[in-house]
Design an enzyme around this catalytic site. Structure first.
Site, PDB file in Angstrom:
ATOM      1  N   THR A  52       0.845  -1.180   0.000  1.00  0.00           N
ATOM      2  CA  THR A  52       0.000   0.000   0.000  1.00  0.00           C
ATOM      3  C   THR A  52       0.890   1.243   0.000  1.00  0.00           C
ATOM      4  O   THR A  52       2.063   1.183   0.377  1.00  0.00           O
ATOM      5  CB  THR A  52      -0.932   0.002   1.236  1.00  0.00           C
ATOM      6  OG1 THR A  52      -1.894   1.038   1.087  1.00  0.00           O
ATOM      7  CG2 THR A  52      -0.153   0.200   2.522  1.00  0.00           C
ATOM      8  N   GLU A  53       0.335   2.355  -0.442  1.00  0.00           N
ATOM      9  CA  GLU A  53       1.061   3.633  -0.480  1.00  0.00           C
ATOM     10  C   GLU A  53       2.350   3.570  -1.298  1.00  0.00           C
ATOM     11  O   GLU A  53       3.387   4.105  -0.901  1.00  0.00           O
ATOM     12  CB  GLU A  53       1.383   4.114   0.952  1.00  0.00           C
ATOM     13  CG  GLU A  53       0.170   4.364   1.823  1.00  0.00           C
ATOM     14  CD  GLU A  53      -0.739   5.468   1.272  1.00  0.00           C
ATOM     15  OE1 GLU A  53      -0.212   6.441   0.686  1.00  0.00           O
ATOM     16  OE2 GLU A  53      -1.969   5.352   1.438  1.00  0.00           O
ATOM     17  N   GLY A  60       2.011   4.191  -4.805  1.00  0.00           N
ATOM     18  CA  GLY A  60       1.726   4.943  -6.024  1.00  0.00           C
ATOM     19  C   GLY A  60       0.907   4.239  -7.080  1.00  0.00           C
ATOM     20  O   GLY A  60       0.999   4.568  -8.265  1.00  0.00           O
ATOM     21  N   LYS A  61       0.070   3.274  -6.676  1.00  0.00           N
ATOM     22  CA  LYS A  61      -0.783   2.599  -7.658  1.00  0.00           C
ATOM     23  C   LYS A  61      -1.643   3.596  -8.436  1.00  0.00           C
ATOM     24  O   LYS A  61      -1.734   3.533  -9.661  1.00  0.00           O
ATOM     25  CB  LYS A  61      -1.716   1.594  -6.968  1.00  0.00           C
ATOM     26  CG  LYS A  61      -1.095   0.288  -6.595  1.00  0.00           C
ATOM     27  CD  LYS A  61      -2.152  -0.754  -6.221  1.00  0.00           C
ATOM     28  CE  LYS A  61      -3.189  -0.264  -5.239  1.00  0.00           C
ATOM     29  NZ  LYS A  61      -2.621   0.193  -3.965  1.00  0.00           N
ATOM     30  N   THR A  62      -2.291   4.495  -7.720  1.00  0.00           N
ATOM     31  CA  THR A  62      -3.189   5.439  -8.380  1.00  0.00           C
ATOM     32  C   THR A  62      -2.409   6.422  -9.239  1.00  0.00           C
ATOM     33  O   THR A  62      -2.846   6.769 -10.349  1.00  0.00           O
ATOM     34  CB  THR A  62      -4.030   6.203  -7.347  1.00  0.00           C
ATOM     35  OG1 THR A  62      -4.769   5.259  -6.564  1.00  0.00           O
ATOM     36  CG2 THR A  62      -5.003   7.143  -8.036  1.00  0.00           C
ATOM     37  N   THR A  63      -1.273   6.872  -8.750  1.00  0.00           N
ATOM     38  CA  THR A  63      -0.436   7.779  -9.535  1.00  0.00           C
ATOM     39  C   THR A  63      -0.075   7.154 -10.873  1.00  0.00           C
ATOM     40  O   THR A  63      -0.167   7.802 -11.927  1.00  0.00           O
ATOM     41  CB  THR A  63       0.851   8.125  -8.759  1.00  0.00           C
ATOM     42  OG1 THR A  63       0.488   8.797  -7.548  1.00  0.00           O
ATOM     43  CG2 THR A  63       1.767   9.012  -9.574  1.00  0.00           C
ATOM     44  N   LYS A 121     -12.452   1.836  -9.225  1.00  0.00           N
ATOM     45  CA  LYS A 121     -11.799   1.590  -7.929  1.00  0.00           C
ATOM     46  C   LYS A 121     -12.901   0.961  -7.088  1.00  0.00           C
ATOM     47  O   LYS A 121     -13.615   1.643  -6.343  1.00  0.00           O
ATOM     48  CB  LYS A 121     -11.316   2.907  -7.327  1.00  0.00           C
ATOM     49  CG  LYS A 121     -10.703   2.802  -5.934  1.00  0.00           C
ATOM     50  CD  LYS A 121      -9.250   2.444  -5.967  1.00  0.00           C
ATOM     51  CE  LYS A 121      -8.653   2.540  -4.555  1.00  0.00           C
ATOM     52  NZ  LYS A 121      -7.257   2.085  -4.525  1.00  0.00           N
ATOM     53  N   SER A 177     -11.204   2.733   1.048  1.00  0.00           N
ATOM     54  CA  SER A 177     -11.343   3.228   2.419  1.00  0.00           C
ATOM     55  C   SER A 177     -10.544   4.524   2.522  1.00  0.00           C
ATOM     56  O   SER A 177      -9.774   4.866   1.630  1.00  0.00           O
ATOM     57  CB  SER A 177     -10.863   2.190   3.431  1.00  0.00           C
ATOM     58  OG  SER A 177      -9.563   1.738   3.114  1.00  0.00           O
ATOM     59  N   ASP A 222      -8.197   8.817  -4.409  1.00  0.00           N
ATOM     60  CA  ASP A 222      -7.704   7.980  -5.502  1.00  0.00           C
ATOM     61  C   ASP A 222      -8.779   7.771  -6.565  1.00  0.00           C
ATOM     62  O   ASP A 222      -8.507   7.846  -7.770  1.00  0.00           O
ATOM     63  CB  ASP A 222      -7.231   6.631  -4.968  1.00  0.00           C
ATOM     64  CG  ASP A 222      -5.993   6.750  -4.101  1.00  0.00           C
ATOM     65  OD1 ASP A 222      -5.341   7.816  -4.140  1.00  0.00           O
ATOM     66  OD2 ASP A 222      -5.670   5.788  -3.389  1.00  0.00           O
ATOM     67  N   GLU A 274      -8.518  -0.681 -10.442  1.00  0.00           N
ATOM     68  CA  GLU A 274      -7.459  -0.575  -9.443  1.00  0.00           C
ATOM     69  C   GLU A 274      -7.854  -1.260  -8.141  1.00  0.00           C
ATOM     70  O   GLU A 274      -8.954  -1.051  -7.617  1.00  0.00           O
ATOM     71  CB  GLU A 274      -7.119   0.886  -9.163  1.00  0.00           C
ATOM     72  CG  GLU A 274      -5.917   1.026  -8.234  1.00  0.00           C
ATOM     73  CD  GLU A 274      -5.691   2.449  -7.773  1.00  0.00           C
ATOM     74  OE1 GLU A 274      -5.335   2.631  -6.585  1.00  0.00           O
ATOM     75  OE2 GLU A 274      -5.881   3.372  -8.578  1.00  0.00           O
ATOM     76  N   ALA A 334      -6.854  -2.413  -4.014  1.00  0.00           N
ATOM     77  CA  ALA A 334      -6.554  -1.675  -2.781  1.00  0.00           C
ATOM     78  C   ALA A 334      -5.403  -2.374  -2.099  1.00  0.00           C
ATOM     79  O   ALA A 334      -5.475  -3.577  -1.823  1.00  0.00           O
ATOM     80  CB  ALA A 334      -7.784  -1.648  -1.869  1.00  0.00           C
ATOM     81  N   PRO A 388      10.431   8.374 -11.974  1.00  0.00           N
ATOM     82  CA  PRO A 388      11.219   8.916 -10.868  1.00  0.00           C
ATOM     83  C   PRO A 388      10.339   9.597  -9.835  1.00  0.00           C
ATOM     84  O   PRO A 388       9.141   9.801 -10.065  1.00  0.00           O
ATOM     85  CB  PRO A 388      12.123   9.936 -11.572  1.00  0.00           C
ATOM     86  CG  PRO A 388      11.312  10.398 -12.736  1.00  0.00           C
ATOM     87  CD  PRO A 388      10.535   9.194 -13.191  1.00  0.00           C
TER      88      PRO A 388
END
Length: 228
Positions: free
Chosen positions: A12-13, A15-18, A38, A42, A55, A117, A119, A206
């Site tokens: 988690t955290e 950068g999947k959504t990015t 999505k 949560s 997200d 996507e 979670a 990057p």
């Protein structure tokens, strides 16, 4: 006929959504139509229009087809905790079967590329005995893996790829999202990932001061996905 992919991550955290938003923008820049989902989120914020997830809103912003927020994110929970715990607290039955209908409705729009996507990582639990990975398995979606590049990412990435294969799905590609630029032996780690992961690398992103979808898209290559 359009193509659809399930986007998961090594953790988690990371950068999947990015990356997902960047992939959608890259497709739009090629003149392709886009849609996204999505299914469960949560950490949502209460608004006059209901619960909203940052997200899911980012994905919605990169959909060229007209989609409502509820279509993109059918299940939203306020606490920023694991989805199965948030659902339990809200008294909601969270199963892959419950998510199939809403996701199939988005897939039925037949965008040139649709991203679903997840979670967290691949084995995020939904309920006793069930995982979010059951959803892409039921839909037979090829997987795009976002690798959060930092110490330990090789193990996480290879284990995730093995789990995806064990579940009978194809790994369509992976993206190196460099969340820790000071990672020791960065180039060597990226080379090892390329050797060990059984899919093409779609890009090396990057750490960006402004990780906008357009900025991220600049570092991504959709060619290995063979989109129409």
């Amino acid at each position: 006929m359009g193509q659809a992919f399930f986007v998961t991550g090594t953790d988690t955290e990371i950068g999947k959504t990015t990356i997902a938003a960047g992939l959608l923008r890259a497709a739009r820049l090629r003149g392709l139509s886009t849609a996204a989902a999505k299914p469960v989120a949560s950490g949502c914020v209460r608004t006059p229009d209901g619960l909203r997830n940052e997200d899911a809103l980012a994905l919605l912003g990169e959909c060229s087809l007209p989609l409502s927020y509820e279509q993109v994110n059918p299940l939203a929970f306020e606490p920023a905790i694991a989805p199965h715990l948030a659902a339990r607290e809200a008294g909601v039955s969270l199963t892959a079967d419950a998510l199939l209908g809403p996701v199939r409705a988005v897939l039925a729009l037949d965008a040139d590329i649709t991203l679903v996507e997840g979670a967290g990582g691949w084995r995020v639990p939904l309920h006793e005995g069930g995982n979010l990975s059951d959803l892409p398995v039921a839909l037979k979606l090829p997987v795009i893996l976002v690798v959060g590049v930092r110490l330990g990412c090789i193990n996480h990435a290879v284990l995730t790829a093995e789990a995806v294969a064990r579940d009978g799905l194809a790994l369509a590609g992976w993206v190196a999202n460099i969340v820790e630029p000071q990672t020791s032996r960065l180039d060597e780690n990226l080379a090892t990932l390329a050797e060990r992961l059984p899919a093409p690398c779609l890009g090396r992103v990057p750490r960006l001061a402004q990780a906008t979808p357009e900025a991220v898209a600049h570092y991504l290559d959709l060619a290995p996905l063979a989109l129409r």
